[in-house]
Design a protein around this motif. Structure first.
Motif, PDB file in Angstrom:
ATOM      1  N   TRP A 259       0.737  -1.081  -0.230  1.00 51.44           N
ATOM      2  CA  TRP A 259      -0.058  -0.028  -0.071  1.00 51.44           C
ATOM      3  C   TRP A 259       0.784   1.325  -0.077  1.00 51.44           C
ATOM      4  CZ3 TRP A 259      -5.216   0.446  -0.544  1.00 51.44           C
ATOM      5  CH2 TRP A 259      -5.759   1.908  -0.586  1.00 51.44           C
TER       6      TRP A 259
ATOM      7  N   SER B  25       1.119   6.532  -6.899  1.00 50.52           N
ATOM      8  CA  SER B  25       0.038   7.297  -7.171  1.00 50.52           C
ATOM      9  C   SER B  25       0.423   8.885  -7.071  1.00 50.52           C
ATOM     10  CB  SER B  25      -1.258   7.450  -6.065  1.00 50.52           C
ATOM     11  OG  SER B  25      -1.605   5.939  -5.914  1.00 50.52           O
TER      12      SER B  25
ATOM     13  N   ALA C  82      -1.911  -3.366  -6.546  1.00 45.81           N
ATOM     14  CA  ALA C  82      -2.735  -3.531  -5.554  1.00 45.81           C
ATOM     15  C   ALA C  82      -3.546  -5.002  -5.813  1.00 45.81           C
ATOM     16  CB  ALA C  82      -4.084  -2.425  -6.119  1.00 45.81           C
TER      17      ALA C  82
ATOM     18  N   TYR D 233      -8.189  -2.064  -0.017  1.00 39.70           N
ATOM     19  CA  TYR D 233      -7.709  -2.458  -1.419  1.00 39.70           C
ATOM     20  C   TYR D 233      -9.033  -2.928  -2.343  1.00 39.70           C
ATOM     21  CZ  TYR D 233      -3.015  -3.693  -0.309  1.00 39.70           C
ATOM     22  OH  TYR D 233      -1.524  -3.471   0.111  1.00 39.70           O
TER      23      TYR D 233
ATOM     24  N   TYR E 208     -10.271   0.300  -3.894  1.00 44.78           N
ATOM     25  CA  TYR E 208      -9.519   0.853  -4.763  1.00 44.78           C
ATOM     26  C   TYR E 208      -9.547   0.008  -6.125  1.00 44.78           C
ATOM     27  CZ  TYR E 208      -4.733   2.087  -6.872  1.00 44.78           C
ATOM     28  OH  TYR E 208      -3.867   2.272  -7.688  1.00 44.78           O
TER      29      TYR E 208
ATOM     30  N   THR F 294      -8.467   7.096  -8.870  1.00 45.53           N
ATOM     31  CA  THR F 294      -7.956   5.940  -7.815  1.00 45.53           C
ATOM     32  C   THR F 294      -6.397   6.431  -7.186  1.00 45.53           C
ATOM     33  OG1 THR F 294      -6.750   4.811  -9.500  1.00 45.53           O
ATOM     34  CG2 THR F 294      -8.742   3.850  -8.875  1.00 45.53           C
TER      35      THR F 294
ATOM     36  N   CYS G  22      -6.182   6.376  -3.277  1.00 45.87           N
ATOM     37  CA  CYS G  22      -5.287   5.983  -2.613  1.00 45.87           C
ATOM     38  C   CYS G  22      -4.439   6.876  -1.573  1.00 45.87           C
ATOM     39  CB  CYS G  22      -4.411   5.448  -3.633  1.00 45.87           C
ATOM     40  SG  CYS G  22      -2.704   4.770  -2.835  1.00 45.87           S
TER      41      CYS G  22
END
Lengths: 218, 250
Positions: free
Chosen positions: B70, B77, B96, B138, B141, B158, B162
């Motif tokens: 993560w 991201s 992910a 998760y 996402y 997304t 995140c």
């Protein structure tokens, strides 16, 4: 901004379901609890703060897709986005309107539902107080979820999946505050945490919501 | 000249992935094979826990990966939002899927381990609960990725999810900590004091530690291989759909 707020409030009242639906849903959740766990009053009064918080959260969740989806469908959102208002402000106003139409009625009605669940006398004030502090956070976080899923057709279920994990801290501290208040324990820590979460999300999340809304309107 | 941003070029990335994937997967296979065989067959049973202690070789590495993946997604991201490198966000998407499986493995092995040790499959302990919440993050996402048609919009949304999710995941972690006291033991594998030798009290014994370390390396390498593989697949998928679109137009 005030005009926008007034418009949202008028729509919620006149379209029906703004005030009423959330409250009715809350009432049904509260009524269903004694059916599912049994009507023993000692048990009910012990779990009452948690159940009332959960009911408020679900009632809030139910009305989230109304925040932006209707405006998205009829094109109002594009108009508002191109107006001189900053989008962050628009999102904040939308959250405020949502809180005024669902959060505030829940706060006001909560003592009545507490009665149904045999909430201890000391608990009423704490329950109302914790909901008053906590429900704005639910509205603001929910607006972020609504902004994320606004472009998705039938995104209601996805909205729930995205928003519910985000609700966890608010629920924990809100219910903890109400429970501790009802049992007469120290309430400082959950109170500070809950207030911190609420003020934090009010300060920061409108920016994230406006950002995702801009992406969706692109 | 040799900046890391060169790898934002999909062609260059694919070429690198072609080199990395076989090496990383081979090394991961070796590490995991040696680590697991060593762990399962050549370490003694724990004096209190018996042979169930051996679940540690799957449980601890997968739990570590679940959290670290993560974090990696968060960095990827941010890179996407700031520098708009498509490869970065595709790597986050690929990671992910691995992350959700790692979380599942950790939850499952934890339950299997918890049953004989604590007499219950599941307790609402801070560590367990926050892992369940991480699992939900998760899922959310990935579901958001799947729900949006336009790839760039999906990448943007997304990524924001995140970042916001990370803050709330962290908040939830401490919230559930406060909410209930735990049955799960504290950190006992990687501790600063344990490495420097100042405290050896609760640390996992070295007999178990070395194969465990090997398993952790194996999981990391496996993750690297899978991420490169999945990212390359995503790039190819995108290229295919672009070609198909061009064909339809022309």
């Amino acid at each position: 901004m005030i005009a926008l707020l007034a418009r949202d409030l008028r729509l919620a009242v006149r379209a029906g379901g703004g005030f009423g639906l959330g409250l009715a849903f809350f009432l049904i959740v509260v009524i269903l609890v004694p059916f599912s766990v049994g009507p023993e009053s000692g048990l009910l009064s012990r779990i009452a703060p948690g159940i009332l918080w959960l009911g408020a959260l679900l009632a809030c969740l139910l009305s989230l897709d109304r925040i932006l989806a209707l405006d998205w469908e009829d094109g109002t959102l594009d108009l508002v986005a191109t107006s001189p208002l900053p989008l962050e402000g628009v999102v904040a106003i939308k959250s405020l309107a949502h809180w005024l139409t669902t959060g505030l009625p829940l706060v006001v009605a909560a003592p009545l539902f507490g009665l149904l669940l045999n909430l201890p006398v000391d608990g009423y004030l704490w329950l109302v107080f914790s909901l008053l502090i906590g429900t704005p956070a639910l509205s603001v976080v929910g607006t972020f979820g609504a902004a994320l899923t606004v472009g998705i057709k039938r995104g209601g279920l996805l909205l729930s999946l995205l928003v519910l994990p985000l609700y966890v801290p608010t629920l924990i501290f809100g219910a903890e505050l109400a429970r501790r208040g009802a049992e007469g324990q120290a309430t400082t820590t959950p109170l500070l945490m809950l207030a911190g979460i609420t003020f934090g999300v009010i300060a920061l999340l409108p920016f994230a919501s406006a950002l995702v809304l801009r992406i969706n309107l692109r | 000249m040799n900046s890391i941003w060169e790898y934002a070029n999909p062609v260059k990335f694919s070429k690198t992935a072609g080199v990395v994937v076989p090496w990383a997967s081979a090394l991961a296979g070796i590490c995991l094979f040696v680590g697991l065989v060593w762990g399962f067959f050549f370490t003694p049973d724990d004096f209190r826990q018996g042979s169930t202690v051996k679940i540690i070789y799957l449980h601890v590495p997968s739990a570590m990966m679940a959290i670290n993946i993560w974090v990696m997604m968060l960095v990827a991201s941010l890179v996407w939002l700031i520098r708009r490198h498509h490869v970065s966000v595709l790597a986050a998407k690929g990671a992910a899927t691995v992350g959700v499986v790692m979380t599942l493995i950790a939850l499952f092995t934890g339950a299997v381990w918890g049953q004989p040790m604590w007499g219950t499959w599941w307790v609402w302990d801070p560590r367990l609960t926050s892992f369940l919440i991480l699992f939900l993050f998760y899922l959310g996402y990935l579901a958001l990725w799947e729900a949006i048609d336009n790839p760039d919009t999906a990448a943007d949304l997304t990524s924001v999810l995140c970042i916001v999710g990370s803050v709330f995941a962290l908040l939830s972690r401490y919230a559930v900590n406060f909410w209930n006291q735990g049955l799960h033991q504290g950190a006992s594998v990687m501790r600063a004091g344990a490495v420097t030798g100042t405290d050896t009290e609760e640390k996992v014994s070295n007999i178990f530690f070395y194969p465990l370390l090997l398993c952790i390396f194996g999981f990391v390498l496996l993750f690297v291989a899978l991420v490169f593989l999945r990212t390359r697949t995503e790039i190819h998928k995108r290229r295919t759909s672009a070609l198909l679109a061009r064909e339809r137009l022309g």
